[in-house]
Design a protein around this motif. Structure first.
Motif, PDB file in Angstrom:
ATOM      1  N   LYS A 165       5.455  -5.377  12.591  1.00  0.00           N
ATOM      2  CA  LYS A 165       6.095  -5.322  13.911  1.00  0.00           C
ATOM      3  C   LYS A 165       7.353  -4.450  13.906  1.00  0.00           C
ATOM      4  N   HIS A 166       7.668  -3.974  15.100  1.00  0.00           N
ATOM      5  CA  HIS A 166       8.878  -3.169  15.321  1.00  0.00           C
ATOM      6  C   HIS A 166      10.106  -4.010  14.986  1.00  0.00           C
ATOM      7  N   HIS A 167      10.972  -3.482  14.177  1.00  0.00           N
ATOM      8  CA  HIS A 167      12.137  -4.216  13.674  1.00  0.00           C
ATOM      9  C   HIS A 167      13.397  -3.437  14.020  1.00  0.00           C
ATOM     10  N   GLN A 168      14.081  -3.866  15.079  1.00  0.00           N
ATOM     11  CA  GLN A 168      15.283  -3.143  15.503  1.00  0.00           C
ATOM     12  C   GLN A 168      16.507  -3.722  14.808  1.00  0.00           C
ATOM     13  N   THR A 169      17.307  -2.883  14.203  1.00  0.00           N
ATOM     14  CA  THR A 169      18.543  -3.273  13.548  1.00  0.00           C
ATOM     15  C   THR A 169      19.695  -2.456  14.111  1.00  0.00           C
ATOM     16  N   ARG A 170      20.893  -2.770  13.657  1.00  0.00           N
ATOM     17  CA  ARG A 170      22.066  -2.035  14.122  1.00  0.00           C
ATOM     18  C   ARG A 170      21.984  -0.565  13.723  1.00  0.00           C
ATOM     19  N   SER A 171      21.541  -0.313  12.488  1.00  0.00           N
ATOM     20  CA  SER A 171      21.424   1.072  12.034  1.00  0.00           C
ATOM     21  C   SER A 171      20.323   1.810  12.785  1.00  0.00           C
ATOM     22  N   TYR A 172      19.259   1.080  13.149  1.00  0.00           N
ATOM     23  CA  TYR A 172      18.161   1.673  13.928  1.00  0.00           C
ATOM     24  C   TYR A 172      18.684   2.108  15.298  1.00  0.00           C
ATOM     25  N   LEU A 173      19.421   1.200  15.937  1.00  0.00           N
ATOM     26  CA  LEU A 173      19.975   1.513  17.255  1.00  0.00           C
ATOM     27  C   LEU A 173      20.968   2.670  17.176  1.00  0.00           C
ATOM     28  N   THR A 174      21.784   2.674  16.138  1.00  0.00           N
ATOM     29  CA  THR A 174      22.740   3.771  15.960  1.00  0.00           C
ATOM     30  C   THR A 174      22.022   5.108  15.803  1.00  0.00           C
ATOM     31  N   ALA A 175      20.902   5.094  15.049  1.00  0.00           N
ATOM     32  CA  ALA A 175      20.120   6.321  14.867  1.00  0.00           C
ATOM     33  C   ALA A 175      19.557   6.803  16.204  1.00  0.00           C
ATOM     34  N   MET A 176      19.081   5.879  17.036  1.00  0.00           N
ATOM     35  CA  MET A 176      18.547   6.261  18.341  1.00  0.00           C
ATOM     36  C   MET A 176      19.642   6.823  19.238  1.00  0.00           C
ATOM     37  N   GLN A 177      20.819   6.192  19.236  1.00  0.00           N
ATOM     38  CA  GLN A 177      21.924   6.688  20.051  1.00  0.00           C
ATOM     39  C   GLN A 177      22.364   8.075  19.592  1.00  0.00           C
ATOM     40  N   THR A 178      22.393   8.259  18.264  1.00  0.00           N
ATOM     41  CA  THR A 178      22.742   9.581  17.732  1.00  0.00           C
ATOM     42  C   THR A 178      21.699  10.614  18.146  1.00  0.00           C
ATOM     43  N   GLY A 179      20.418  10.208  18.122  1.00  0.00           N
ATOM     44  CA  GLY A 179      19.355  11.118  18.541  1.00  0.00           C
ATOM     45  C   GLY A 179      19.483  11.534  19.990  1.00  0.00           C
TER      46      GLY A 179
END
Length: 558
Positions: A165-179
């Motif tokens: 399953k999709h596992h969202q973490t703080r670093s994942y969200l930060t990577a998306m925001q940076t993208g």
């Protein structure tokens, strides 16, 4: 500016997501809008694509994948994730953003951050509440369909494997925001820094509550206006918004944390707590504190302390006012303001411009701690050392204070404190007299208004042939008329006063009360500061003496 929003859903009906993307829905209820024939209406303009699936069979393919890997079979499992990329409305004109271009950017984003997932990517041109901003919806099945290469933002080995399953973490969200920020910069779109906290943080829940209550208020005000009356208020604000407005107001001129806290309590009845380096605020109608982090970065300690420092620096650049007026001059001005005789009302009189309101500027002086009676200091040597250092700073500030204000002896300081205490007592007495007179006027306005409003009914009663029957039919109103008449006879010797003149006098007194209230708090703050200075002076001299002894010895403290 492109922003990212995330929603998760435990609904097993994947078809609802496709319906929302294709058909028009009510923004509040999220129910589909129907035409005259009861059919759903397609959105005016939208762009729809599927990743690792056919968009029109997204629901069936997701159900088959879940059954294959035995996932998403329980009620409380998250079945899908919904991400929304919203672009600034200005991007359409300034950066040439179109629906097709936004759809391409959405597909790029989804392919990069949700590889191997079944996903719907849909661009809408109609922004929320008619704002007109282009936004992209990305709906993914929480279970990954295909194995993919591990990415930097994936923390677990299984995050790249099919069936997990999709596992969202703080670093994942930060990577998306940076993208998002990288894409916006590359395409020349408006963008803010998503990696730092928002200056003003408004959650979706607060936004919708404010909108619902505002609509209710608008409906209520429409009925009030239709009845020929004026609404009391036209704008609704949540408790958080009340805090934001109040904090912004006080912080705009506060020079220290102590002044900030006292002014918020005095003007807005807001209690401030500084704990573990964080500010928390208690709304007067709440029992639980709201942290500054929930209001936005502009309401947290670091930002506010920097603002206090700027305010204090700006004040130091202003010309000294206290050197122009002596203590006797201050007392003379204050005596005129606290006089029990009310001056003639002058609409052009500006109370805040009165010199007494700007002569005294409250400092950040604190009491020197007595180590002999402080239990915590006796139990901890480290704490005692900390208190000693703090006491030295306060003693230095106290010496500077008495030198700047010209207190040559302890007796002069005591005399100044006595004088301010007397002025405070006079201000309190005058304020109470004004408040009592306002209370009396309100009572008079109540009974006179009651009498005048029912005067016509009483005239009908006098002319009626069957007075007993008329009185029984209108007993409550006639009793109110009799009470008003009795009050006028007892307080005005039977002469009915002018309701207009009573209200005019009350309005004048209300303005006077505001000025007197400010004067009272001015002397209250002044007295508190002089008491702090006196106590610190006694601590510096190592004695606990009465003011009478101070006057006799005239100890020099300069």
């Amino acid at each position: 500016m492109a922003i990212l929003k995330h929603l998760s859903s435990k609904s097993s009906d994947y078809g609802k997501a496709l319906e929302y993307l294709m058909f028009q829905h009510n923004e509040r209820t999220q129910k589909p809008l129907l035409d005259a024939k009861g059919n759903r209406m397609l959105r005016d303009e939208y762009y729809l694509n599927g990743l690792n699936c056919d968009p029109f069979s997204f629901d069936k393919e997701c159900e088959q994948l879940n059954a294959r890997f035995h996932k998403n079979q329980k009620y409380n499992e998250v079945k899908s994730h919904h991400y929304i990329l919203s672009f600034d409305p200005k991007d359409k004109e300034n950066a040439g953003l179109t629906g097709k271009k936004a759809q391409a950017l959405g597909l790029e984003f989804a392919s990069r951050f949700f590889p191997g997932h079944q996903a719907l990517v849909c661009t809408h041109m109609d922004g929320h509440n008619g704002s007109g901003n282009i936004h992209v919806h990305i709906v993914i099945n929480s279970v990954r369909k295909l194995d993919v290469e591990p990415q930097d933002f994936m923390e677990r080995a299984c995050d790249s494997r099919a069936g997990y399953k999709h596992h969202q973490t703080r670093s994942y969200l930060t990577a998306m925001q940076t993208g998002i920020m990288e894409i916006s910069k590359r395409e020349g779109l408006h963008q803010v820094d998503l990696l730092n906290p928002a200056p003003i943080k408004i959650t979706e829940r607060e936004y919708w509550k404010n909108r619902r209550e505002q609509e209710k208020l608008d409906e209520l005000n429409a009925r009030i206006v239709a009845d020929g009356m004026k609404p009391r208020t036209t704008t609704y604000q949540t408790q958080k918004q009340f805090l934001r407005n109040a904090i912004s107001d006080i912080a705009s001129y506060a020079r220290s944390s102590e002044e900030f806290q006292s002014r918020l309590k005095e003007k807005y009845k807001i209690t401030v707590k500084l704990s573990r380096g964080r500010y928390s605020y208690l709304h007067p109608d709440r029992e639980k504190y709201i942290t500054g982090r929930k209001l936005g970065s502009n309401f947290e300690k670091d930002y506010l302390f920097a603002l206090f420092a700027e305010n204090a620096k700006a004040d130091r650049r202003k010309p000294e006012i206290t050197s122009v007026f002596s203590i006797e001059k201050i007392a003379d001005i204050a005596e005129r303001r606290t006089s029990s005789v009310l001056p003639e009302y002058n609409p052009s009189y500006d109370y805040p411009s009165d010199p007494v309101a700007i002569l005294f500027i409250r400092s950040d002086l604190r009491l020197v701690v007595d180590l002999q009676t402080n239990i915590k200091a006796q139990q901890s040597a480290a704490y005692a050392q900390k208190v000693k250092l703090s006491n030295l700073k306060e003693m230095a500030k106290t010496v500077c204070y008495i030198q700047e204000h010209g207190y040559d002896t302890r007796g002069n300081l005591a005399d100044a404190l006595d004088g301010i205490t007397g002025k405070l007592a006079n201000a309190r007495k005058t304020l109470r007299q004004t408040e009592n007179r306002i209370k009396e006027l309100n009572e008079q306005i109540h009974y006179v208004g009651q009498y005048q409003s029912l005067k016509a009914l009483h005239a009908q009663f006098v002319k009626s042939r069957n007075k007993k029957q008329f009185r029984e039919a209108h007993r409550p109103d006639l009793e109110l008329y009799d009470a008003g008449m009795k009050y006028i006879k007892n307080h005005f010797d039977g002469k009915v006063p002018s309701l207009k003149s009573l209200k005019a006098e009350r309005d004048q007194l209300l303005q006077m009360k505001d000025a007197q209230y400010g004067t009272y708090h001015y002397f209250q703050d002044y007295q508190k500061e002089l008491r702090t200075v006196s106590s610190n002076v006694d601590a510096i001299l190592g004695k606990d003496r009465s003011q009478k002894q101070d006057r006799q010895k005239e100890q020099d403290i300069s």
